[in-house]
Enzyme design. Structure first.
Site, PDB file in Angstrom:
ATOM      1  N   GLN A 190      -1.854 -30.446 -21.331  1.00 53.94           N
ATOM      2  CA  GLN A 190      -1.163 -30.231 -20.308  1.00 53.94           C
ATOM      3  C   GLN A 190      -1.949 -30.290 -18.744  1.00 53.94           C
ATOM      4  O   GLN A 190      -1.627 -30.518 -17.785  1.00 53.94           O
ATOM      5  CB  GLN A 190      -0.054 -29.213 -20.194  1.00 53.94           C
ATOM      6  N   LYS A 228     -19.985 -27.473  21.381  1.00 54.21           N
ATOM      7  CA  LYS A 228     -20.152 -28.095  20.013  1.00 54.21           C
ATOM      8  C   LYS A 228     -19.254 -29.346  19.885  1.00 54.21           C
ATOM      9  O   LYS A 228     -17.973 -29.318  20.228  1.00 54.21           O
ATOM     10  CB  LYS A 228     -19.868 -27.083  19.065  1.00 54.21           C
ATOM     11  N   SER A 259     -15.720 -26.168  18.426  1.00 58.35           N
ATOM     12  CA  SER A 259     -15.963 -24.904  17.948  1.00 58.35           C
ATOM     13  C   SER A 259     -15.094 -23.977  18.769  1.00 58.35           C
ATOM     14  O   SER A 259     -14.772 -24.152  19.955  1.00 58.35           O
ATOM     15  CB  SER A 259     -17.474 -24.278  18.351  1.00 58.35           C
ATOM     16  N   GLU A 315     -18.546 -32.946   6.498  1.00 61.16           N
ATOM     17  CA  GLU A 315     -18.914 -31.694   5.727  1.00 61.16           C
ATOM     18  C   GLU A 315     -17.724 -31.350   4.652  1.00 61.16           C
ATOM     19  O   GLU A 315     -17.991 -31.006   3.569  1.00 61.16           O
ATOM     20  CB  GLU A 315     -19.073 -30.457   6.691  1.00 61.16           C
ATOM     21  N   HIS A 364     -38.212 -38.747   1.195  1.00 63.03           N
ATOM     22  CA  HIS A 364     -38.590 -37.133   1.250  1.00 63.03           C
ATOM     23  C   HIS A 364     -38.199 -36.658   2.731  1.00 63.03           C
ATOM     24  O   HIS A 364     -38.481 -35.806   3.001  1.00 63.03           O
ATOM     25  CB  HIS A 364     -39.749 -36.747   0.966  1.00 63.03           C
ATOM     26  N   ASN A 383     -18.562 -31.139  16.109  1.00 61.66           N
ATOM     27  CA  ASN A 383     -19.103 -31.068  14.869  1.00 61.66           C
ATOM     28  C   ASN A 383     -18.548 -32.064  13.941  1.00 61.66           C
ATOM     29  O   ASN A 383     -17.348 -32.519  14.044  1.00 61.66           O
ATOM     30  CB  ASN A 383     -18.445 -29.689  14.346  1.00 61.66           C
ATOM     31  N   LYS A 407      -3.413 -33.085 -16.054  1.00 59.18           N
ATOM     32  CA  LYS A 407      -2.715 -33.863 -14.903  1.00 59.18           C
ATOM     33  C   LYS A 407      -3.353 -33.040 -13.613  1.00 59.18           C
ATOM     34  O   LYS A 407      -3.579 -34.004 -12.734  1.00 59.18           O
ATOM     35  CB  LYS A 407      -1.468 -33.598 -15.121  1.00 59.18           C
TER      36      LYS A 407
END
Ligand code: ARG
Length: 461
Positions: free
Chosen positions: A322, A283, A277, A290, A156, A285, A325
């Site tokens: 078709q 930042k 960023s 993601e 959890h 990231n 693909k």
């Protein structure tokens, strides 16, 4: 380009319809497999006396030249052609004349496209297997370095019990090993040759389907001609297998995202595998992970496309097919991209052992071991569980941990506690004591690493 089927028609096909109908933009990538299939087919036709050896020789050398010219760039695919099959055949006839027109004897695009897709997927499966094996090796290497790197195991997303980074990584190794197994299984079941099914009902020519099957390294011909041109279950199976790989990568990605947050800081990605960023200078990231999480939805979409495409069409070939693909090729391309990026990202990330250890020291992940301590002193587990629960509550209200709580407090809760409780609940004891098979103790993990290495033998490197 004039249509090969133009005989029955009094007008040329509308340009919009032609563009709408055409699949060369996405089936052009099967040119080598299309040519390989045609070479096998022509060889068989000649061996069975259906075309002359002379025509066959012309066809084979013409096809080989076309393949070489596409590869070198000397021949470009015509974007207005209906599909790769029509394009290759028209080009062949342009180059060798009448012999080219004999190639399609006892064949339809329906068995042709079915063989091309199978040959293509077979090649792609090998590539995906190689990439997955490489990731498994990276994870095992990392696991070997971290059999004593204690971190909290979660349920959890709440700290639950102590594990190690090695134990955690090995969980993914087993998932990926099953994925490799599924890839192989998928390849095995699709390895039957549809050639000779023709449009749907076979042919009156004395063909040898076993010969084309063996020339193309299939195990045998597909036993039923209708089935051979109708089903795309092998596309669904592969899309399913790929979806599972993506789901595994996506769960792992989610953890990487959490682990690089300031809240966790268990790992730091190498600068080469993170992004900044445009506005926030601080930042760093985890975009790669993601994007993998995002692409997983897309690949599951591909699987859904294939299932939905098939579910309502009567036997045998229908043009709906078709659409197979773009869906299966997209799933293949996405998983290859993801594996190629995820593997070196994991290989280069830095592990912050101290933060993992610090997180493990909080959150009472040794509470089960505290209860087990009382069980070993003779208490029933349920009573031991309850007593430990009251101790945890006391720790929380007093800002303590089970390690710092004084012995008096323990003995107030139960007089079975003695000085040795501190040793029993130390994280190192909790970890090394988890010796059950598959558990996180360094010895148990070393055993599963050996097992995984064994399982890897025989897979493509
Ligand atoms: N481009 C077609 C496909 O990908 C090839 C088969 C066409 N067959 C036909 N009968 N129209 O499915």
């Amino acid at each position: 380009m004039a249509k090969m089927w133009a005989g029955r028609f009094s007008k040329e096909v509308d340009e919009t319809v032609n563009a709408f109908n055409s699949s060369i933009a996405f089936d052009g990538r099967m040119y080598a497999q299309d040519i390989r299939g045609s070479i096998a087919h022509a060889t068989m036709l000649a061996k069975c006396g259906i075309i002359s050896q002379e025509d066959c020789d012309k066809i084979l050398s013409g096809l080989k030249n076309i393949c070489a010219d596409i590869e070198s760039g000397a021949l470009e695919l015509d974007p207005t052609a209906e599909d790769i099959h029509m394009f290759v055949e028209a080009e062949l006839t342009k180059r060798i004349g009448d012999a080219g027109k004999r190639l399609h004897t006892s064949r339809s695009r329906n068995d042709q496209v079915a063989v091309d897709v199978r040959l293509t997927l077979r090649d792609e499966i090998k590539e995906i297997e190689t990439l997955t094996v490489s990731l498994v090796k990276t994870l095992i290497r990392l696991a070997e370095d971290h059999t004593r790197t204690i971190m909290p195991g979660y349920t959890h997303l709440q700290r639950a019990q102590p594990v190690t980074l090695a134990h955690h990584l090995m969980a993914y190794v087993w998932m990926l090993l099953r994925d490799i197994d599924r890839l192989r299984d998928t390849a095995k079941r699709m390895n039957y040759c549809p050639l000779g099914a023709c449009a749907l009902a076979g042919t009156t020519y004395p063909i040898d389907r076993k010969m084309t099957a063996s020339l193309l390294d299939f195990d045998a011909p597909v036993p039923n001609s209708l089935d051979a041109v109708s089903d795309r279950d092998f596309c669904v199976e592969l899309a399913n297998t790929i979806s599972l790989i993506m789901v595994h990568l996506s769960r792992f990605s989610e953890e990487v995202i959490l682990w690089c947050s300031w809240e966790f800081k268990f790992i730091e990605l190498d600068d080469a595998y993170a992004t900044g960023s445009s506005i926030m200078p601080q930042k760093k990231n985890p975009d790669v992970t993601e994007l993998i999480r995002g692409k997983t939805g897309r690949v599951i979409g591909d699987l859904t496309t294939l299932l939905t495409m098939l579910k309502g069409i009567p036997l045998a070939y229908n043009k709906d097919m078709q659409e197979d693909k773009e869906a299966i090729f997209d799933a293949i391309d996405q998983v290859k991209l993801c594996l190629r990026t995820f593997d070196p990202m994991i290989a280069t990330m830095r592990v912050n052992k101290e933060n993992m250890r610090a997180a493990a020291a909080k959150g009472f992940i040794n509470a089960t071991d505290c209860a087990d301590y009382l069980v070993k002193k003779g208490l029933p587990f349920r009573d031991a569980y309850k007593i430990t629960g009251t101790l945890v509550a006391r720790c929380i209200s007093e800002g303590q941990t089970l390690e710092t709580l004084p012995l008096d407090a323990y003995r107030e809760a139960c007089d079975a506690f003695a000085e040795d409780v501190y040793e029993a609940i130390s994280l190192e004891t909790c970890l090394s004591g988890r010796i059950s098979e598959g558990g996180p103790s360094p010895d148990a993990v070393a055993q599963q690493i050996a097992l995984a290495k064994d399982a890897l033998k025989g897979f493509l490197a």
